[in-house]
Design a protein around this motif. Structure first.
Motif, PDB file in Angstrom:
ATOM      1  N   PHE A   1      -4.886  -9.188   3.325  1.00  0.00           N
ATOM      2  CA  PHE A   1      -3.454  -8.531   3.097  1.00  0.00           C
ATOM      3  C   PHE A   1      -3.141  -7.233   3.943  1.00  0.00           C
ATOM      4  CE2 PHE A   1      -0.784  -5.179   0.676  1.00  0.00           C
ATOM      5  CZ  PHE A   1      -0.059  -6.210   0.287  1.00  0.00           C
ATOM      6  N   GLY A   2      -4.023  -6.685   4.650  1.00  0.00           N
ATOM      7  CA  GLY A   2      -3.686  -5.635   5.518  1.00  0.00           C
ATOM      8  C   GLY A   2      -2.875  -6.413   6.774  1.00  0.00           C
ATOM      9  N   GLU A   3      -3.442  -7.427   7.213  1.00  0.00           N
ATOM     10  CA  GLU A   3      -3.136  -8.058   8.213  1.00  0.00           C
ATOM     11  C   GLU A   3      -1.203  -8.449   8.000  1.00  0.00           C
ATOM     12  OE1 GLU A   3      -6.675 -10.479  10.085  1.00  0.00           O
ATOM     13  OE2 GLU A   3      -5.589 -11.325   8.318  1.00  0.00           O
ATOM     14  N   LEU A   4      -0.995  -8.999   6.947  1.00  0.00           N
ATOM     15  CA  LEU A   4       0.196  -9.346   6.559  1.00  0.00           C
ATOM     16  C   LEU A   4       1.114  -8.079   6.489  1.00  0.00           C
ATOM     17  CD1 LEU A   4       1.666 -11.985   6.027  1.00  0.00           C
ATOM     18  CD2 LEU A   4       1.255 -11.610   3.668  1.00  0.00           C
TER      19      LEU A   4
ATOM     20  N   VAL B   1       3.195  -6.313  -2.172  1.00  0.00           N
ATOM     21  CA  VAL B   1       1.899  -6.867  -3.088  1.00  0.00           C
ATOM     22  C   VAL B   1       2.300  -7.480  -4.117  1.00  0.00           C
ATOM     23  CG1 VAL B   1       1.756  -4.585  -4.169  1.00  0.00           C
ATOM     24  CG2 VAL B   1      -0.092  -6.062  -4.110  1.00  0.00           C
ATOM     25  N   SER B   2       3.653  -7.046  -4.762  1.00  0.00           N
ATOM     26  CA  SER B   2       4.232  -7.553  -6.114  1.00  0.00           C
ATOM     27  C   SER B   2       4.774  -8.969  -5.720  1.00  0.00           C
ATOM     28  CB  SER B   2       5.037  -6.415  -6.675  1.00  0.00           C
ATOM     29  OG  SER B   2       6.134  -6.374  -5.687  1.00  0.00           O
ATOM     30  N   MET B   3       5.281  -8.952  -4.457  1.00  0.00           N
ATOM     31  CA  MET B   3       6.110 -10.238  -3.884  1.00  0.00           C
ATOM     32  C   MET B   3       4.675 -11.498  -3.791  1.00  0.00           C
ATOM     33  SD  MET B   3       8.342 -10.905  -0.955  1.00  0.00           S
ATOM     34  CE  MET B   3       9.279 -12.210  -0.210  1.00  0.00           C
ATOM     35  N   VAL B   4       3.671 -10.888  -3.290  1.00  0.00           N
ATOM     36  CA  VAL B   4       2.584 -11.935  -2.962  1.00  0.00           C
ATOM     37  C   VAL B   4       2.024 -12.302  -4.207  1.00  0.00           C
ATOM     38  CG1 VAL B   4       0.195 -12.032  -1.963  1.00  0.00           C
ATOM     39  CG2 VAL B   4       1.895 -11.271  -0.580  1.00  0.00           C
ATOM     40  N   GLU B   5       1.831 -11.488  -5.057  1.00  0.00           N
ATOM     41  CA  GLU B   5       1.062 -11.965  -6.440  1.00  0.00           C
ATOM     42  C   GLU B   5       2.007 -12.452  -7.284  1.00  0.00           C
ATOM     43  OE1 GLU B   5      -1.898 -10.981  -7.604  1.00  0.00           O
ATOM     44  OE2 GLU B   5      -2.122 -10.475  -5.574  1.00  0.00           O
TER      45      GLU B   5
END
Length: 293
Positions: free
Chosen positions: A239-242, A256-260
């Motif tokens: 996640f940090g890389e993204l 984070v909400s979009m990924v989840e």
């Protein structure tokens, strides 16, 4: 009005760093587009030390605001919708000075609204929408119905902007009059939420279902920008890389909400990798094989 403002903008026009000047005039008594000033002067310059300079003037019972903006900051505003009024000034403002057709070309770019820029804007609004919708659902499930209603209203604003972007337009300051013309279906959701006579709990419950459907229908289009970034690497993303990828920077705070959300829809899959601990796994993400084509 322009004659009264001429001494102010002529000085700017004579500066070699000035690229162009626009004027936006108040058309209604209440004018959010001009911050209720009678006129807005937008001066676009290059190599401005103070990236955004604002001055207010008053004369003969009329008011004006002067905005001097660095061209690089203005481009950032346009691409990320940081300051939507400025975009509206460019689209609807009248050119009173234009060096080498800089503003004419800028207006044309905004009119065309290139697909890649639209994909970024859709991703930005979608990331905010998924966060706001998730917060609303959580509040509803914990019995905080008024707070859930408030978040739902915010979610509808993001959905309204997405509906406008999908049609190839830039969202204006007064977004709902725009949505009413462009996407009556989304406008109907807004009316149902604010005008319903149902008790708050029931109103929120029904609207959560309706917005979930509306989000799901737009997921592929709105997630395209992030999916394309993730496809750049064959390896799973931490996640940090993204989050630190330069193309994702405009929506990193809501990433984070979009990924989840995309994980819940199986568009992105979770890859668990070993760490030094025997019980803890590093959670990484990659595009689901079905979406890699």
């Amino acid at each position: 009005m322009e004659d009264l403002l001429r001494p102010i903008y002529q000085e700017r026009a004579s500066n070699r760093n000035t690229l162009g000047i626009l004027i936006m005039e108040k058309k209604r008594t209440i004018s959010p587009e001009t911050d209720n000033f009678d006129s807005i002067l937008l001066v676009i310059v290059k190599e401005l030390e103070e990236k955004w300079l604002v001055k207010h003037y008053e004369f003969k019972e009329q008011s004006a605001a002067l905005h001097v903006i660095d061209c690089d900051l203005l481009q950032e505003w346009i691409e990320t919708s940081t300051y939507r009024r400025a975009v509206e000034w460019i689209i609807n403002g009248r050119i009173i000075y234009d060096r080498n057709e800089y503003i004419a070309q800028l207006k044309e770019t905004l009119r065309i609204f290139p697909l890649e820029k639209r994909k970024l804007r859709l991703a930005i609004e979608f990331s905010k929408l998924t966060r706001s919708y998730s917060e609303s659902r959580n509040l509803y499930e914990t019995g905080h119905y008024l707070d859930a209603y408030s978040r739902l209203l915010r979610s509808l604003h993001y959905l309204g902007r997405i509906a406008i972007l999908e049609k190839g337009y830039h969202p204006e300051v007064m977004v709902w009059s725009q949505v009413k013309r462009i996407d009556p279906e989304v406008y109907k959701l807004y009316e149902e939420l604010v005008r319903s006579t149902e008790e708050t709990k029931k109103r929120v419950e029904l609207m959560l279902l309706a917005i979930d459907f509306a989000i799901n229908k737009r997921t592929d289009t709105c997630a395209a920008h992030l999916i394309n970034v993730m496809k750049e690497s064959q390896e799973p993303w931490g996640f940090g890389e993204l989050k630190t990828h330069p193309d994702v920077a405009p929506y990193k705070y809501d990433l984070v909400s979009m990924v989840e959300y995309l994980v819940s829809k199986e568009i992105i899959e979770v890859i668990l990798e070993e760490t030094k601990s025997e019980t803890i796994r590093h959670r990484k993400y990659q595009v689901n094989d079905a979406n890699k084509k």
